[in-house]
Design an enzyme around this catalytic site. Structure first.
Site, PDB file in Angstrom:
ATOM      1  N   GLU A  51       8.222  65.135  30.038  1.00  0.00           N
ATOM      2  CA  GLU A  51       9.300  66.077  30.541  1.00  0.00           C
ATOM      3  C   GLU A  51       9.217  66.272  29.631  1.00  0.00           C
ATOM      4  O   GLU A  51      10.118  65.965  28.018  1.00  0.00           O
ATOM      5  CB  GLU A  51      10.476  65.309  31.014  1.00  0.00           C
ATOM      6  CG  GLU A  51      10.612  64.498  32.066  1.00  0.00           C
ATOM      7  CD  GLU A  51      10.611  65.604  33.820  1.00  0.00           C
ATOM      8  OE1 GLU A  51      10.597  66.730  33.440  1.00  0.00           O
ATOM      9  OE2 GLU A  51       9.932  64.819  34.638  1.00  0.00           O
ATOM     10  N   CYS A  80      18.421  68.398  27.784  1.00  0.00           N
ATOM     11  CA  CYS A  80      17.153  69.015  27.811  1.00  0.00           C
ATOM     12  C   CYS A  80      17.416  70.729  29.039  1.00  0.00           C
ATOM     13  O   CYS A  80      16.793  71.609  28.776  1.00  0.00           O
ATOM     14  CB  CYS A  80      16.014  68.573  28.766  1.00  0.00           C
ATOM     15  SG  CYS A  80      16.304  67.931  30.352  1.00  0.00           S
ATOM     16  N   GLU A  94       9.448  63.593  38.161  1.00  0.00           N
ATOM     17  CA  GLU A  94      10.020  62.519  38.404  1.00  0.00           C
ATOM     18  C   GLU A  94      10.868  62.610  40.007  1.00  0.00           C
ATOM     19  O   GLU A  94      11.156  63.197  39.930  1.00  0.00           O
ATOM     20  CB  GLU A  94      10.657  61.995  36.697  1.00  0.00           C
ATOM     21  CG  GLU A  94       9.571  61.958  35.667  1.00  0.00           C
ATOM     22  CD  GLU A  94      10.311  61.697  34.220  1.00  0.00           C
ATOM     23  OE1 GLU A  94      11.710  62.227  34.197  1.00  0.00           O
ATOM     24  OE2 GLU A  94       9.613  60.238  33.719  1.00  0.00           O
ATOM     25  N   ASN A 122      18.466  62.761  23.366  1.00  0.00           N
ATOM     26  CA  ASN A 122      19.799  62.858  23.090  1.00  0.00           C
ATOM     27  C   ASN A 122      20.684  61.755  25.066  1.00  0.00           C
ATOM     28  O   ASN A 122      22.318  62.064  24.280  1.00  0.00           O
ATOM     29  CB  ASN A 122      19.277  64.388  24.309  1.00  0.00           C
ATOM     30  CG  ASN A 122      18.465  64.346  24.859  1.00  0.00           C
ATOM     31  OD1 ASN A 122      17.539  63.146  25.386  1.00  0.00           O
ATOM     32  ND2 ASN A 122      18.541  65.465  26.094  1.00  0.00           N
TER      33      ASN A 122
HETATM   34  P1  NAD Z   1      10.209  64.616  20.336  1.00  0.00           P
HETATM   35  O1  NAD Z   1       9.566  64.561  20.644  1.00  0.00           O
HETATM   36  O2  NAD Z   1      10.529  64.769  18.727  1.00  0.00           O
HETATM   37  O3  NAD Z   1      10.653  62.707  20.657  1.00  0.00           O
HETATM   38  C1  NAD Z   1      10.823  61.850  21.529  1.00  0.00           C
HETATM   39  C2  NAD Z   1       9.977  60.497  21.383  1.00  0.00           C
HETATM   40  O4  NAD Z   1       8.386  60.703  21.089  1.00  0.00           O
HETATM   41  C3  NAD Z   1      10.553  59.679  19.946  1.00  0.00           C
HETATM   42  O5  NAD Z   1      10.665  58.208  20.706  1.00  0.00           O
HETATM   43  C4  NAD Z   1       9.501  60.201  19.139  1.00  0.00           C
HETATM   44  O6  NAD Z   1       9.944  58.697  18.027  1.00  0.00           O
HETATM   45  C5  NAD Z   1       8.412  59.925  19.647  1.00  0.00           C
HETATM   46  N1  NAD Z   1       7.127  61.035  18.912  1.00  0.00           N
HETATM   47  C6  NAD Z   1       7.571  61.863  18.424  1.00  0.00           C
HETATM   48  N2  NAD Z   1       6.009  62.077  17.940  1.00  0.00           N
HETATM   49  C7  NAD Z   1       5.087  61.197  18.783  1.00  0.00           C
HETATM   50  C8  NAD Z   1       3.647  61.014  18.485  1.00  0.00           C
HETATM   51  N3  NAD Z   1       2.791  61.508  17.809  1.00  0.00           N
HETATM   52  N4  NAD Z   1       3.231  59.789  19.256  1.00  0.00           N
HETATM   53  C9  NAD Z   1       3.684  59.501  19.869  1.00  0.00           C
HETATM   54  N5  NAD Z   1       5.180  59.550  20.070  1.00  0.00           N
HETATM   55  C10 NAD Z   1       6.097  59.883  19.339  1.00  0.00           C
HETATM   56  O7  NAD Z   1      11.624  64.420  21.188  1.00  0.00           O
HETATM   57  P2  NAD Z   1      13.555  64.661  20.192  1.00  0.00           P
HETATM   58  O8  NAD Z   1      13.625  65.350  19.357  1.00  0.00           O
HETATM   59  O9  NAD Z   1      13.265  62.900  20.449  1.00  0.00           O
HETATM   60  O10 NAD Z   1      14.033  65.135  21.654  1.00  0.00           O
HETATM   61  C11 NAD Z   1      13.643  66.008  21.498  1.00  0.00           C
HETATM   62  C12 NAD Z   1      13.409  66.832  22.488  1.00  0.00           C
HETATM   63  O11 NAD Z   1      12.929  66.975  24.035  1.00  0.00           O
HETATM   64  C13 NAD Z   1      13.749  68.395  23.539  1.00  0.00           C
HETATM   65  O12 NAD Z   1      12.627  69.406  23.098  1.00  0.00           O
HETATM   66  C14 NAD Z   1      13.943  68.981  24.337  1.00  0.00           C
HETATM   67  O13 NAD Z   1      14.067  69.723  25.855  1.00  0.00           O
HETATM   68  C15 NAD Z   1      13.463  67.482  25.175  1.00  0.00           C
HETATM   69  N6  NAD Z   1      13.451  66.823  26.311  1.00  0.00           N
HETATM   70  C16 NAD Z   1      13.271  66.785  27.525  1.00  0.00           C
HETATM   71  C17 NAD Z   1      13.903  66.915  28.593  1.00  0.00           C
HETATM   72  C18 NAD Z   1      12.992  66.464  30.046  1.00  0.00           C
HETATM   73  O14 NAD Z   1      14.003  66.050  30.801  1.00  0.00           O
HETATM   74  N7  NAD Z   1      12.561  67.990  29.914  1.00  0.00           N
HETATM   75  C19 NAD Z   1      14.889  65.246  28.394  1.00  0.00           C
HETATM   76  C20 NAD Z   1      15.695  65.321  27.415  1.00  0.00           C
HETATM   77  C21 NAD Z   1      14.931  65.151  25.712  1.00  0.00           C
HETATM   78  O1  6OD Z   2      18.904  63.727  35.075  1.00  0.00           O
HETATM   79  C1  6OD Z   2      17.779  63.149  35.016  1.00  0.00           C
HETATM   80  O2  6OD Z   2      17.454  62.608  35.760  1.00  0.00           O
HETATM   81  C2  6OD Z   2      17.579  64.401  33.950  1.00  0.00           C
HETATM   82  N1  6OD Z   2      15.727  64.085  33.752  1.00  0.00           N
HETATM   83  C3  6OD Z   2      17.318  64.739  32.674  1.00  0.00           C
HETATM   84  C4  6OD Z   2      17.232  64.697  31.474  1.00  0.00           C
HETATM   85  C5  6OD Z   2      17.914  65.371  30.443  1.00  0.00           C
HETATM   86  C6  6OD Z   2      17.472  65.734  29.666  1.00  0.00           C
HETATM   87  O3  6OD Z   2      18.219  66.031  28.732  1.00  0.00           O
END
Ligand code: NAD
Ligand code: 6OD
Length: 471
Positions: free
Chosen positions: A249, A283, A452, A150
Site C-alpha cells: 500500500e 494516504c 487488502e 501516519n
Molecule cells: P516510508 O516508506 O518512509 O517508511 C515506511 C516504513 O518502511 C517504515 O517502517 C520505514 O522504517 C521502512 N523503510 C524505509 N526504508 C526501507 C527500506 N529500504 N527497506 C525496508 N523498510 C524500509 O513511509 P512513511 O514516511 O513512514 O509513510 C508515509 C508514506 O506512506 C506516504 O507516501 C503515504 O502515502 C504512504 N502510505 C500509504 C498508505 C496506503 O494505504 N496506500 C497508507 C499509509 C501511508
Molecule cells: O482504512 C484502511 O484500511 C487503511 N488501510 C487506511 C490507510 C490509510 C492510509 O494512510
C-alpha cells in the site's frame, strides 16, 4: 521501548531519539535492532511455524484474535495516549479512529476466518468413479510487516491480524518515528495465550537497518508493506531474489471531483475532512480538487474559509517532513495563489518548537507543478476548475498514482458513470473514507500492489493448495 523477540522483551541496540512532533523535543529513546537481533527474530518466527501454532484450527486462531482485540480494548486509554504522543494527532482522532480500528481489524479477521470456507469439485473420470478436488489454504510462513508513521497501530494491525488469522508467524517493524503502540501491542499479544514466538517485534530505521535487513532476509517468506512508493520499489528489489510475494500500500495524489450539481455545503464539509484529517497525513487524503467552473469561486471561497477556521489539528510528524511540506508551499506561493494558510502557525508556547503547518488551500498552479503532481502528505490542497466530465476524468486520472478519489455530485447516473472510470483502487461518492473492512483496499499504478481487506488479505496471506482424491 523494547523489541519483542523469542518470547522476551529486549532493549538491546544503539538507541535513536524519539521526538515529540508537537514541541520538537526529544522525549525518549528507541533501541535500533542489530542485524543479529533481526536474525534471531526471523529464526524464532520460523521455529514457531513448526510448533503447536501449526496445529491450531481456524476456530482457535479466530478466538486468539478476539483475545488480542480484548487486550487492546482493556488498555484503550494507554493505546490512545501512546498514539497521540508519537504522532501529535488530536486525541479525538486516536480515540475514534486509530485505536478502535485496531480492535476492529482483529475482530473483523477473526469473524471472517470463522465463517470462511473453501471450494470443492466433483470431477468426472473415464472409469465413472470420479474424483473429489478440494482446496486447502496454507500459511505463507514468516511474514514481515513493515508499517508507516501516519496511522501506526491501525496500519500495523491491518496486516498482523490477517497474517495471524491464516496461521503465519509475523515479524513486525513499525516506523522508527512511531514505535509506542507497537510495543503495547507486543505486550497484549504476549498475554493473549498464543503459542510462543508467533509474533516478533523489532525497532529501527528502514534503509541499511532493521527494515531492510528484515525485508531482504532469506528466512522471510512474504512482505506486507505500507509506506512510500520508492520504499516499495526498494523492498520489491530485496524480495525479488528469493521471489517472495509482496503486498504494497503506497503513496497517492488523490483527486476530488466537485460537479456543479453537487450539494455544495456537503462537498465543502467533505473536502475539508478529506484534505485536512490528520493534517493531510493519511494516504487517502485529497490533495487535488477539480471543481466544475460555474461553482468554482463559491466552492473555493467556502473551502478557504473552512480551512482558516479549522482548529484542533496536529503537527507534521517530523522536522524533515515539515520542511518538505514547506518547500512545496514556498514554490507554490511563488507560482500560484494561496487562498488560505501557507505558513507556520504561532502559538506563543512550547508548540512553537514543533512541526506545524497551517491548513492550506492553493489555486492557479499548472498541472505539471510539483505541488499538483507530487505527493505532499501534508495539509495542502490545490483547486482547479474544469468544464466537462471528460476533462474532469482526464485530470483526475493523470499522474503516477492511483489510490483513491472522491466524487461529489447530485446526479446518480453521473456518479455511476464517473466513479468506475477513475483509475484508482477506491472511489467514494458523496463521502470520504467510509470503510467496510470486507471491501478491497489498495491502489493502482504507483499506489500499490495487491488488495487488502476481507478475503483479499486472507488470500494474500495464504497459499491455496488443491488435493485431488480418486474415489
Ligand atoms: P516510508 O516508506 O518512509 O517508511 C515506511 C516504513 O518502511 C517504515 O517502517 C520505514 O522504517 C521502512 N523503510 C524505509 N526504508 C526501507 C527500506 N529500504 N527497506 C525496508 N523498510 C524500509 O513511509 P512513511 O514516511 O513512514 O509513510 C508515509 C508514506 O506512506 C506516504 O507516501 C503515504 O502515502 C504512504 N502510505 C500509504 C498508505 C496506503 O494505504 N496506500 C497508507 C499509509 C501511508
Ligand atoms: O482504512 C484502511 O484500511 C487503511 N488501510 C487506511 C490507510 C490509510 C492510509 O494512510
Amino acid at each position: 521501548m523494547r523489541h519483542y523477540v523469542g518470547g522476551g522483551f529486549d532493549a538491546s541496540g544503539v538507541p535513536f531519539p524519539l521526538v515529540d512532533p508537537v514541541t520538537g523535543r526529544t522525549v525518549g529513546e528507541v533501541p535500533a535492532a542489530s542485524r543479529e537481533l533481526v536474525d534471531r527474530a526471523v529464526g524464532a518466527a520460523r521455529e514457531a511455524l513448526r510448533g503447536p501454532w501449526a496445529g491450531w484450527s481456524p476456530a482457535e486462531r479466530s478466538r486468539a484474535l478476539h483475545r488480542i482485540a480484548d487486550g487492546i480494548e482493556g488498555r484503550f486509554e494507554e493505546f490512545v495516549a501512546a498514539e497521540c504522543a508519537d504522532t501529535g494527532k488530536p486525541r479525538a482522532l486516536a480515540a475514534t479512529v486509530d485505536i478502535p480500528r485496531a480492535v476492529a481489524n482483529f475482530r473483523a479477521y477473526a469473524d471472517l476466518l470463522a465463517g470462511r470456507s473453501e471450494r470443492s469439485w466433483h470431477t468426472g473420470t473415464p472409469d465413472g468413479r470420479g474424483a473429489l478436488n478440494y482446496t486447502v489454504r496454507k500459511p505463507l510462513g514468516v511474514v514481515a510487516v513493515v508499517s508507516p508513521w501516519n496511522l501506526p497501530l491501525l496500519l500495523l494491525t491491518w496486516k498482523v491480524a490477517p497474517a495471524l488469522a491464516m496461521g503465519n508467524t509475523v515479524v513486525a517493524k513499525p516506523s522508527e518515528l512511531t514505535p509506542s503502540t507497537a510495543c503495547l501491542l507486543a505486550e497484549v499479544i504476549a498475554g493473549a495465550e498464543l503459542p510462543a514466538d508467533v509474533f516478533q517485534l523489532v525497532h529501527g530505521q528502514g534503509a541499511d537497518a532493521a527494515g531492510q535487513w528484515l525485508t531482504e532476509h532469506p528466512g522471510v517468506d512474504a512482505v506486507a508493506f505500507t509506506g512510500e512508493s520508492r520504499t516499495g520499489s526498494a523492498i520489491m528489489r530485496a524480495a525479488a531474489d528469493r521471489l517472495a510475494p509482496v503486498s504494497f500500500e503506497l503513496g497517492g495524489k488523490n483527486a476530488g471531483l466537485v460537479f456543479a450539481d453537487a450539494d455544495l455545503e456537503r462537498a465543502v464539509e467533505g473536502t475539508l475532512r478529506s484534505a485536512f484529517t490528520h493534517s493531510g497525513q493519511v494516504c487517502l487524503c485529497t490533495e487535488r480538487v477539480y471543481v466544475e467552473r460555474p461553482v468554482f469561486e463559491e466552492f473555493a471561497g467556502a473551502l478557504a474559509a473552512g480551512a482558516k477556521d479549522l482548529a484542533g489539528y496536529g503537527p507534521m510528524i517530523s522536522a524533515a517532513h515539515r520542511d518538505k511540506v514547506l518547500g512545496h508551499l514556498d514554490r507554490a506561493a511563488a507560482d500560484g495563489e494561496v487562498l488560505a494558510g501557507g505558513g507556520v502557525p504561532s502559538f506563543g508556547d512550547a508548540r512553537d518548537g514543533g512541526f506545524w503547518v497551517e491548513p492550506t488551500v492553493l489555486t492557479g498552479l499548472p498541472e505539471d507543478h510539483p505541488a499538483v503532481r507530487e505527493e505532499i502528505f501534508g495539509p495542502v490542497v490545490h483547486l482547479a476548475p474544469f468544464d466537462t466530465e471528460e476533462e474532469a476524468l482526464a485530470l483526475a486520472n493523470a499522474g503516477p498514482y492511483g489510490l483513491a478519489a472522491t466524487v461529489w455530485t447530485g446526479d446518480v447516473s453521473r456518479a455511476h458513470r464517473v466513479a468506475p472510470a477513475l483509475d484508482v483502487g477506491i472511489a467514494w461518492v458523496n463521502t470520504w473514507n467510509l470503510r467496510d473492512l470486507r471491501t478491497p483496499f489498495g491502489g493502482v499504478k504507483a499506489s500499490g500492489i495487491g488488495r487488502e481487506g476481507g478475503d483479499h488479505s486472507l488470500d494474500f496471506f495464504s497459499e491455496p493448495m488443491n488435493v485431488c482424491v480418486k474415489l
